[in-house]
Design an enzyme around this catalytic site. Sequence first.
Site, PDB file in Angstrom:
ATOM      1  N   ASP A  81       2.447   0.393   5.167  1.00 54.52           N
ATOM      2  CA  ASP A  81       3.124   0.406   3.870  1.00 54.52           C
ATOM      3  C   ASP A  81       4.549   0.915   4.018  1.00 54.52           C
ATOM      4  O   ASP A  81       5.474   0.399   3.400  1.00 54.52           O
ATOM      5  CB  ASP A  81       2.355   1.273   2.868  1.00 54.52           C
ATOM      6  CG  ASP A  81       1.228   0.485   2.231  1.00 54.52           C
ATOM      7  OD1 ASP A  81       1.490  -0.658   1.832  1.00 54.52           O
ATOM      8  OD2 ASP A  81       0.089   1.001   2.159  1.00 54.52           O
ATOM      9  N   ASP A 101       3.404   4.135   8.636  1.00 53.83           N
ATOM     10  CA  ASP A 101       2.251   3.244   8.540  1.00 53.83           C
ATOM     11  C   ASP A 101       2.712   1.874   8.031  1.00 53.83           C
ATOM     12  O   ASP A 101       3.907   1.665   7.837  1.00 53.83           O
ATOM     13  CB  ASP A 101       1.191   3.842   7.602  1.00 53.83           C
ATOM     14  CG  ASP A 101       1.753   4.129   6.212  1.00 53.83           C
ATOM     15  OD1 ASP A 101       2.822   3.578   5.861  1.00 53.83           O
ATOM     16  OD2 ASP A 101       1.127   4.906   5.466  1.00 53.83           O
ATOM     17  N   GLU A 110      10.488   7.407   0.529  1.00 53.89           N
ATOM     18  CA  GLU A 110       9.433   6.766  -0.254  1.00 53.89           C
ATOM     19  C   GLU A 110       8.614   7.835  -0.973  1.00 53.89           C
ATOM     20  O   GLU A 110       8.022   8.701  -0.338  1.00 53.89           O
ATOM     21  CB  GLU A 110       8.591   5.932   0.720  1.00 53.89           C
ATOM     22  CG  GLU A 110       7.127   5.926   0.491  1.00 53.89           C
ATOM     23  CD  GLU A 110       6.335   5.317   1.661  1.00 53.89           C
ATOM     24  OE1 GLU A 110       6.862   5.193   2.789  1.00 53.89           O
ATOM     25  OE2 GLU A 110       5.170   4.987   1.422  1.00 53.89           O
ATOM     26  N   ASP A 128       6.965   6.361   5.522  1.00 51.91           N
ATOM     27  CA  ASP A 128       5.797   6.768   6.308  1.00 51.91           C
ATOM     28  C   ASP A 128       5.638   5.885   7.543  1.00 51.91           C
ATOM     29  O   ASP A 128       6.013   4.717   7.525  1.00 51.91           O
ATOM     30  CB  ASP A 128       4.517   6.639   5.459  1.00 51.91           C
ATOM     31  CG  ASP A 128       4.483   7.661   4.335  1.00 51.91           C
ATOM     32  OD1 ASP A 128       5.297   8.605   4.373  1.00 51.91           O
ATOM     33  OD2 ASP A 128       3.642   7.498   3.427  1.00 51.91           O
TER      34      ASP A 128
END
Length: 664
Positions: free
Chosen positions: A519, A517, A442, A515
């Site tokens: 997102d 997280d 990403e 990541d």
Amino acid sequence: MSNLFDTKPPADSDGKSYNASQIKKLEGLEAVRHRPGMYIGGVDSRSLHHMAAEIIDNSMDEAVAGHANRIEVELYADGSLAVTDNGRGIPVDMHESGKSALELIFTSLHSGGKFDGKAYKTSGGLHGVGSSVVNALSEKLIVEVARDKKLWKQKYSKGKPTTPVEKISDVNNRRGTKVRFYPDKEIFGDNIFIASKLHRLVRSKAYLFKGVEIRWRCDKSKISKENPVPEKETFHFPNGLSDYLSHQIGKRACVSSRAFSGDILEDDGIGRVEWCIQWTVDGDGFANSYCNTVPTPQGGTHENAFRSALTKALKNYGEILGEKKASGITSSDVCDEASYLLSVFISEPQFQSQTKDRLSSPEATKLVEGLVRDRFEQWLSSDPQSARQILDYIIERMEERNKRRIQKEARRKSPTRKLRLPGKLADCSDKNSVDTEIFLVEGDSAGGSAKQGRNRKTQAILALKGKILNVASANKEKINANQEIKDIIMALGCGTRKEFDINKLRYGRIVIMTDADVDGAHIATLLMTFFYREMPQLIEQGHLYLAMPPLFRLVYKNTSFYARDEKHKDKLLKTEFPKNAKVNVSRFKGLGEMLPKQLKETTMNPETRSLIKVCVPKRNKANESNLEESRETDNMVETLMGKKPEKRFNFIQENAHFVSDIDI
Ligand code: TTJ
């Protein structure tokens, strides 16, 4: 208690207890225990559930023949399964061999046919199993028959009677057959009945025959997060196949708002055909056909006739409309991407092939061909709007097919077949597709770290810009126009959907690296949805992985640890450092923040990293329970990722109570 039906072999005319055929029968059931695989295909979980299907099918036959309308299926804590129907009850009268018909059905191998004379007999025919095989492979089996105001009972162990056929009591208002059996652990080992598989099977039977109500009961101890079935449920679907098709299509967008469905009983009252068909916009169709509620995964005469009837009707309708293109339509264009269910009921069906999963009865052709064609022509004329939408869609399929053919020919003719790769792919130098891997990363900054941290020889990096398109809520054109998606497809080289070819896959592993997280999780989900929809075989064959980048770094003096999440961090703090040590805890905002060396160490280097393999049940058309499982996965993807937010809302409402340990 009266022992009317003694199980001791009767003396025959020569005074010997056994005659040759009886010895042969005995050998029969011994043979089943000796080589269970020969009779039920194996001793695995699938074969075990096959036993359940066999017993249930017997009751279904009785229902389909019009003699029962209620079936109960109960899974007990002790691992046994009971199936009860309110049919006529298996005959208990004496057979010429001196044994009760009931006992013969459960103890002799080819007992079907001779005494039952059933109108709709599929069990023991299609599955090729027979209740005697189930009996032979059961530690214990108990059958109860309520018939002529009497209740009869017999028990068996490993196929052999342990009691005679006994009259238990008088019954006034009960009729029917109950079988409870305990699969033999000596045969099936640790395999046990799985509540959700049985629940699915039972539900599918109720969908397939609307004339039956099926009651499901399941002991609490068999229910878990993995097997979230109700303790009690009643299945009855008056709309039969239409409800089943809606259930399977879920919320996917359809070409026309109405499905084409129908149900025709032949004049003689024996043959019956029922069908329901819809075309979904995404073109991901599934076709399931059945004979007497038993799946025919290889199709056969009924399915061929159905496809041909639809095609003829549509071509004819196109001609009436003056649509010239309609003349080139083939049944592949009409049916290959459609979603349909076709169910026929015929007496004494014939099957082709060893596995008996292809119907060969010519009556099925006669039954389906003309009737469905007429009905479809009527239906098309009665709803010109739906007709136009379907016709246009199918002409598009035809044009696509022609285009593919031309492209294929052109490719074959052109001498230079150069591999095209996306510009931003940092490819690996090895060209084999076994030990190599591609990281889908990403963002450009993470892509930069990954490129520096990778092993150039075997690891390729493709950096994606932010969130990729959600393929579950986009139409085909939009998907085809999306640059990120085009890049992924090009880099992998294996094509999508119909053109998918695993042999062209350029890497052994595809690793989604986002990541740690929410997102990142969202992007990973979008990518998994993409692979699930466009190249499911890639997941089925175990090529898709998720990287596990750490969220925290813990440093104390010159030791450092990485933690995946909050929980892992707390555990490391407790176990890996001295008490009260002042550990420096830093949280990575994203992969891009990590030094290439750290990223390599924690997430990319095969020696030190961990990966999560993405798994889905392998689609197996020959197995109804497996197919249903795949459909449930389809529906889940649609619920979570599809166009309709209210489905997600409902899902969250219904499942919030399952959530216990959220890391915030
Ligand atoms: C056969 O023809 C005469 C009347 O009864 C017919 C029959 O066999 N009915 C029948 C069999 N109903 N239910 C069964 C059955 C149910 C279970 C649960 C298991 C088995 C092996 C058969």
